[in-house]
Design an enzyme around this catalytic site. Sequence first.
Site, PDB file in Angstrom:
ATOM      1  N   TYR A  47      36.495  60.992  85.278  1.00 16.06           N
ATOM      2  CA  TYR A  47      37.703  61.398  84.415  1.00 16.06           C
ATOM      3  C   TYR A  47      37.863  61.011  83.201  1.00 16.06           C
ATOM      4  O   TYR A  47      37.373  59.887  82.899  1.00 16.06           O
ATOM      5  CB  TYR A  47      39.017  60.916  85.483  1.00 16.06           C
ATOM      6  CG  TYR A  47      40.343  61.147  84.694  1.00 16.06           C
ATOM      7  CD1 TYR A  47      41.139  62.183  84.950  1.00 16.06           C
ATOM      8  CD2 TYR A  47      40.778  60.188  83.595  1.00 16.06           C
ATOM      9  CE1 TYR A  47      42.349  62.329  84.001  1.00 16.06           C
ATOM     10  CE2 TYR A  47      41.922  60.093  83.005  1.00 16.06           C
ATOM     11  CZ  TYR A  47      42.637  61.220  83.234  1.00 16.06           C
ATOM     12  OH  TYR A  47      43.858  61.454  82.786  1.00 16.06           O
ATOM     13  N   GLU A  50      43.003  65.979  78.635  1.00 16.03           N
ATOM     14  CA  GLU A  50      42.402  65.587  79.670  1.00 16.03           C
ATOM     15  C   GLU A  50      41.076  66.452  80.347  1.00 16.03           C
ATOM     16  O   GLU A  50      41.008  67.844  80.129  1.00 16.03           O
ATOM     17  CB  GLU A  50      43.416  65.468  80.976  1.00 16.03           C
ATOM     18  CG  GLU A  50      43.308  64.821  82.036  1.00 16.03           C
ATOM     19  CD  GLU A  50      44.409  64.750  82.955  1.00 16.03           C
ATOM     20  OE1 GLU A  50      45.223  63.616  83.035  1.00 16.03           O
ATOM     21  OE2 GLU A  50      44.654  65.930  83.648  1.00 16.03           O
TER      22      GLU A  50
END
Length: 390
Positions: A108, A196
């Site tokens: 991530y 993101e």
Amino acid sequence: MKIHEYQAKALLSRYGIPVPRGRVAFSTGEARDVAAEMGGRVVVKAQVYAGGRGKGGGIRLVSCPDEAERAASQLLGSRLVTPQTGVEGVPVSKVLVEEASNVAHELYLGILVDGATRSPVMMASQAGGMDIEEVARSAPEKIIRSSIDPAIGFQPFQGRSLAYGIDLSGGQVGEAARLMANLYRLFTEKDCSLVEINPLVVTTDGKLIALDAKVNLDDNALYRQKDIQELWDREQEEPLEVQARDWGINNYVKLDGDIGCMVNGAGLAMAVNDLIEHCGGRAANFLDIGTLNNTERVVNSFKMFSADPNIKAVLVNIFGGMARVDVIARGIVEAYQQMSFSFPVVVRLAGTNVEEGQRILVESGVSIIHAKDFLDGARKAVEAAKGVIR
Ligand code: GDP
Ligand code: MN
């Protein structure tokens, strides 16, 4: 403002961040053609302004163009329900068809503005993928952070430190650090509020690639990001919120109750929603009409209430400061003259020119329920919505 994954990936790519080969498709035939072009083994991904698509069946890994066509036919024209949408879901009218990647690890990576440090923060985790929200809840130590000083920008040592922190090694450390620096450049140059990459994957042959991408822009900076502003997909937004913008009401948020609210000031508007709840009701919307010097936005607010089938009563709560109560009162009277509402309207007025405002309402003869103060207004609105008073 949100943009679609395929648009976000085009941006990442312009900033030197590797993304899978692929293209957006608007029809099943197109999806089939792109799949064939990409070698058959592809991922067909619903393009919607909501995450959690994997959990909602919006991400399909297929092995040939026939299957890609079938996946596209199931997705296109449907409404996708994910953990991040309401039960009614969001419409799917395009799919991204991408060459499938062979995934070894899902990481991530994200940047957002951290309210606590009042600076951007780069976040990374070795536990990326569809359960990152759960990781954040139950094992927050698995998400590491590095605050960025906007005056000096993202430093190479921060990238290396984060890369080591998520267990990368060898050449991947430098590669990840460069990728992070590029992502930060995108974040600042495009005035983002959030970027993101989840997952950022390490492929089985050791490459880093952005498998998903989310880019949100700061609405206050859209005036200087015209090319991105054009990407706005109104179909993906709550229809009443789109309508509100078209009518010049920028601070409107649809909620799921039945009491329409028109308030001046965001803080007072939030307090109104809370007080309605406190009195046993639920607000149908948040609406801050701001400061105005004509009646148009008041009339348009009533058009909004008429357009919302859930509304059973309306509460107007105005504490005039810069906004003049007499202008608001004239707006209410005009709204009555232009529309016939089926719902009762509770009005509480205070502040600048309140006597004049009250006089306008009384002399017009419009049928409203007067409230003497804020609490009285909330109580009466709740009773009116329940049909106890009219
Ligand atoms: P989201 O659920 O809306 O965040 O959609 P994502 O684009 O992140 O996809 C969800 C999940 O699908 C990812 O976490 C991956 O596990 C999986 N996935 C997506 N693309 C690929 C791919 O090319 N290969 C493989 N093996 N898995 C993929
Ligand atoms: Mn994702």
